[in-house]
Design an enzyme around this catalytic site. Structure first.
Site, mmCIF file in Angstrom:
data_model
loop_
_atom_site.group_PDB
_atom_site.id
_atom_site.type_symbol
_atom_site.label_atom_id
_atom_site.label_comp_id
_atom_site.label_asym_id
_atom_site.label_seq_id
_atom_site.Cartn_x
_atom_site.Cartn_y
_atom_site.Cartn_z
ATOM 1 N N ARG A 18 0.853 -1.219 -0.097
ATOM 2 C CA ARG A 18 -0.179 0.010 0.054
ATOM 3 C C ARG A 18 0.975 1.184 0.141
ATOM 4 O O ARG A 18 0.681 2.282 -0.729
ATOM 5 C CB ARG A 18 -1.027 0.040 1.124
ATOM 6 C CG ARG A 18 -1.815 1.129 1.311
ATOM 7 C CD ARG A 18 -3.019 0.827 2.523
ATOM 8 N NE ARG A 18 -3.654 2.023 2.786
ATOM 9 C CZ ARG A 18 -3.908 2.507 3.926
ATOM 10 N NH1 ARG A 18 -3.267 2.072 5.134
ATOM 11 N NH2 ARG A 18 -4.553 3.784 4.150
ATOM 12 N N HIS A 47 0.648 4.289 -2.488
ATOM 13 C CA HIS A 47 0.586 5.563 -2.194
ATOM 14 C C HIS A 47 1.421 6.625 -2.607
ATOM 15 O O HIS A 47 1.238 7.724 -2.973
ATOM 16 C CB HIS A 47 0.273 5.833 -0.785
ATOM 17 C CG HIS A 47 -1.090 5.243 -0.069
ATOM 18 N ND1 HIS A 47 -1.521 5.849 1.041
ATOM 19 C CD2 HIS A 47 -2.040 4.380 -0.863
ATOM 20 C CE1 HIS A 47 -2.798 5.013 0.993
ATOM 21 N NE2 HIS A 47 -3.008 4.264 0.117
ATOM 22 N N ASN A 60 -2.314 8.374 5.101
ATOM 23 C CA ASN A 60 -1.223 7.489 5.257
ATOM 24 C C ASN A 60 -0.664 7.318 6.529
ATOM 25 O O ASN A 60 0.230 6.645 7.035
ATOM 26 C CB ASN A 60 0.030 8.602 4.691
ATOM 27 C CG ASN A 60 -0.158 8.511 2.897
ATOM 28 O OD1 ASN A 60 -0.578 7.526 2.445
ATOM 29 N ND2 ASN A 60 0.533 9.703 2.449
ATOM 30 N N HIS A 69 -6.020 -5.677 -2.593
ATOM 31 C CA HIS A 69 -6.767 -5.571 -1.311
ATOM 32 C C HIS A 69 -6.763 -7.390 -0.979
ATOM 33 O O HIS A 69 -7.748 -7.587 0.123
ATOM 34 C CB HIS A 69 -7.974 -5.214 -1.339
ATOM 35 C CG HIS A 69 -7.833 -3.712 -1.407
ATOM 36 N ND1 HIS A 69 -8.990 -2.830 -1.585
ATOM 37 C CD2 HIS A 69 -6.888 -2.569 -1.092
ATOM 38 C CE1 HIS A 69 -8.519 -1.408 -1.581
ATOM 39 N NE2 HIS A 69 -7.216 -1.406 -1.159
#
Length: 811
Positions: free
Chosen positions: A71, A75, A100, A197
């Site tokens: 992740r 990001h 974050n 995910h």
């Protein structure tokens, strides 16, 4: 002629001092040729092994770091490209942004970096470590492996405000498509990457609204009833919002296709995940990925490689943030046309900022020219005079009366939107000095560009020509900078005049600093997230608030400048003027103000809140975000009689004049009118064109004939004049280029919109925004640039305004 020659000599020779005199200080690693597999095969052959071992060790201690690192890489790449900027610590860095705050695995990247610095000092970037670690995290959770192209360099900019446009847990498929498409990723890549995910968890706060408070009832009806009860038990309505729930129920630690099977059964945890099954654009992709012949692993690997190359910095564009032993090469000297491909409109952006600031305060002209002179005579033309600090060059006595720093900051802000990490502050200062000379009636000259910014700025280095210097001393000082006696005479006379005018201007007092990105710093570090949260809630409850707030900001800036005067209530205030009676969204601004008064009392202006809210309104409808300069004050005057706005029947020439009066050019005109991609108009405004154009008893013949009956049905001749009709037929809820395509097809309701296609200049701009003419323009990018320019019209600073306690009334 001699004046121009001397200026050219001054620019050419002094601009190069930062390279020729300071040599190594200005050097950077030589240019790279982009990422490639095996980039470190000779310079650090064990790089991948070292990273893999660090990730494996971290995973053994805490398996949750695998989805955390995956992740984190996602990001990082979605904010300014894959440059490792998410790893930088600080009070307002990307790490502090709300999306974050729950990232994990930073210590793994730091551990790998420490080991690599011992093995290959200054060679492997943090951005590459993160890309490799993301791949290894997938492998450790039984997913596929893939060769990772490396060679990225690390970025130097990390701002929490840049993380506002990350895909969110409540995003529709359309919004997700817009965000992925903006980075060159397809809808299939969207579904595949979101498939990550299959490992990881989500906090209850990100999806609890689906369980207890959906807009369609007590719970989101797309959730499987059995699964709903399970989630409600895990995340009770008044329970701990930080509790984590598996995103892939039953298989949250294994990288597989179980996640897609759960979506098909209504068992997606996040709303942004579940809509991949309910939306017809993505459902077939989910079905293929969950089938026995699924290509998920291969698709994921290819999508990760594509994503990992978004906006990468290579060669001299970034840095390896350690002491490095790699060879250095001298950069080319500045040259005319340096940014011709990397930032083709750099000069027009600087010129536009200079013009608006000159008309606001003519004393900026001598101030900037003198600033450029002082910069170049101390350590060369490296922009070091612009650096803040208790002992920086700014603090030296000869520099304390300089003015115009806000002009350079404003130009830098706009250029970072248009061409991130491309144009140096030193180059901006050189261009601004030229443009101010032109505005005061002086000559124009071509400015060589390509300087880098220096990192050293010390007051003790400031040894400038003095007003008491003899001619002999002046000759000696100028000769040391490769300038002859003729250059001395021309430039000394010019700077002396500038100094005198600058001192006269400073004695009159200034109006305070102009808005800038990061203005509130630690004084109100959550200002952007608070405004975003409030606007998001109001747009969800009533989507018409998005175009309403955007239009409100436009109406505010075009009347007395961007000072929040449109927010003031009163019998004869701007709000009561006819063009403003249909505005909506005032309650969102008031709520944001109330929350900010609790968090940061008497700090944030209503004008700044409205500016931020307009940006959020665009983002929430699928548009592209931008960095908003802040620091406006609120005006104290609001009169309906002042409200003279561009109208729905204006011809192109009048629109151009109205925008030019606000220092906005024709590109700004077309782009800002493109905001009509969201919103509606009252039938009373448009009905005449569709039934009785110019008293003919017939519709306007320039309207597409197939479009006429559609509007006539929505706005019947004897119907309600206050009824609303979409400004962008077929795509009114999405911030995209559909409106411009409708202008091209003559399918727009306002006459002022339709005429943009008839005028050759505005038509050419529309074609460029639609990619039909070169050089093309990106609508989202241009809109952000134009919004920044508009938001700086006649702002109140210093003693010109106030910080209202309540937006609807003065203090």
């Amino acid at each position: 002629m001699n004046f121009v020659r001397s200026l050219c000599v001054f620019i050419t020779f002094l601009s190069c001092l930062v390279i020729s005199v300071h040599g190594q200080a200005a050097a950077r690693p030589g240019p790279g040729s982009g990422t490639r597999i095996g980039f470190y095969s000779t310079t650090c052959p064990n790089a991948e092994t070292i990273v893999r071992n660090a990730v494996t060790a971290g995973f053994s201690s805490n398996p949750r770091i695998a989805p955390g690192i995956l992740r984190m890489h996602f990001h990082d790449c979605f904010v300014q490209g894959c440059d490792g900027s998410i790893l930088i610590t600080g009070t307002n860095t990307e790490r502090t942004a709300v999306p974050n705050l729950n990232l994990r695995g930073f210590e793994v990247i730091d551990n790998a970096k420490t080991q690599l610095e011992a093995a290959c000092p200054g060679v492997v970037s943090c951005a590459d470590i993160l890309a490799l670690a993301a791949r290894d995290s997938v492998v450790l959770t039984r997913g596929t492996s893939w060769p990772v192209p490396t060679g990225r360099r690390d970025g130097r900019v990390s701002l929490a405000s840049n993380a506002n446009n990350l895909p969110g847990p409540g995003d529709s498929v359309a919004v997700q498509q817009q965000k992925f498409s903006a980075l060159g990723l397809s809808t299939r890549e969207l579904v595949v990457l979101v498939g990550g995910h299959t490992i990881g968890t989500a906090g209850c706060a990100t999806f609890r609204n689906r369980l207890f408070n959906s807009t369609t009832g007590p719970a989101d009806p797309t959730i499987d009833p059995t699964f709903l009860a399970q989630l409600q038990t895990q995340c009770p309505q008044n329970g701990d919002a930080s509790v984590r729930v598996d995103l892939d129920t039953g298989s949250a630690t294994t990288f597989d296709t179980s996640y897609f099977n759960n979506l098909s059964r209504g068992r997606g945890v996040l709303q942004s995940d579940q809509v991949l099954w309910t939306d017809p654009a993505t459902r077939p992709i989910v079905q293929q990925l969950m089938s026995p012949r699924s290509t998920f692993n291969g698709d994921f690997a290819r999508a990760m490689v594509r994503m990992s190359n978004i906006g990468v910095l290579t060669g001299a564009s970034g840095e390896i943030p350690t002491a490095t032993t790699r060879p250095y090469t001298f950069l080319p000297r500045p040259r005319v046309g340096y940014y011709s491909s990397a930032c083709w409109n750099v000069e027009s952006i600087v010129r536009s900022v200079v013009q608006s600031n000159y008309f606001t305060n003519p004393a900026n002209a001598p101030g900037i020219l003198r600033m450029h002179f002082h910069d170049c005579f101390v350590r060369g033309c490296d922009g070091s005079i612009l650096l803040d600090g208790p002992n920086s060059e700014k603090t030296a006595i000869p520099n304390q009366s300089l003015r115009g720093f806000n002009v350079i900051e404003e130009a830098k802000t706009q250029l970072e939107i248009a061409c991130p990490l491309t144009v140096s502050c030193a180059d901006i200062l050189a261009l601004a000095a030229r443009d101010f000379v032109v505005l005061t009636g002086g000559p124009w000259w071509p400015v060589p560009l390509g300087r880098l910014d220096g990192r050293v700025s010390l007051a003790s280095n400031v040894d400038l020509p003095e007003p008491t210097d003899s001619v002999a001393v002046q000759k000696q000082r100028f000769a040391a900078k490769y300038l002859n006696t003729q250059d001395l005479v021309v430039l000394a006379v010019l700077v002396a005049a500038a100094t005198a005018q600058g001192n006269r201007g400073s004695s009159r007092g200034g109006g305070g600093r102009r808005p800038r990105v990061g203005y509130y710093g630690n004084r109100c570090r959550n200002v952007e997230s608070i405004v975003a949260s409030v606007v998001r809630a109001h747009v969800r409850s009533n989507p018409a608030n998005a175009p309403g707030i955007l239009r409100m900001h436009f109406h505010d800036c075009f009347v007395r400048g961007c000072d929040g005067s449109v927010l003031l209530a009163g019998n004869t205030s701007e709000r009561t003027a006819v063009p403003n009676r249909s505005l909506r969204g005032f309650e969102a601004i008031e709520e944001a103000k109330a929350r900010l008064e609790v968090a940061c009392p008497r700090t944030v202006s209503c004008a700044d809140i409205l500016t931020l809210a307009a940006r959020e309104a665009v983002v929430l409808t699928g548009g592209q975000g931008w960095r908003v300069p802040l620091g406006r004050l609120d005006g104290r005057i609001s009169q309906a009689s002042d409200v003279i706005l561009p109208g729905p029947f204006d011809p192109v020439d009048k629109q151009k004049r109205d925008f030019a009066a606000k220092t906005l050019n024709t590109i700004d005109l077309v782009t800002l009118v493109g905001g009509h991609t969201i919103g509606t108009a009252g039938c009373g405004l448009v009905r005449g064109r569709f039934f009785n154009f110019n008293g003919t008893g017939q519709p306007d013949p320039s309207i597409n004939p197939r479009f006429v009956p559609l509007v006539q049905n929505r706005c019947p001749l004897t119907g309600d004049a206050s009824a609303r009709v979409d400004l962008d037929d077929g795509s009114v809820g999405r911030f995209d280029t559909s409106f411009l395509r409708n202008v091209r097809s003559s399918r727009v309701v306002l006459q002022s919109d339709l005429v943009l296609w008839r005028d050759p200049e505005t038509r050419a701009i529309i074609e460029r925004l639609l990619g039909l003419r070169r050089p093309s323009l990106r609508f989202g990018t241009e809109f952000g640039k134009s919004m920044v320019k508009m938001s700086l019209i006649d702002v109140k600073t210093g003693s010109d305004g106030e910080i209202r306690r309540v937006c609807s009334r003065i203090n």
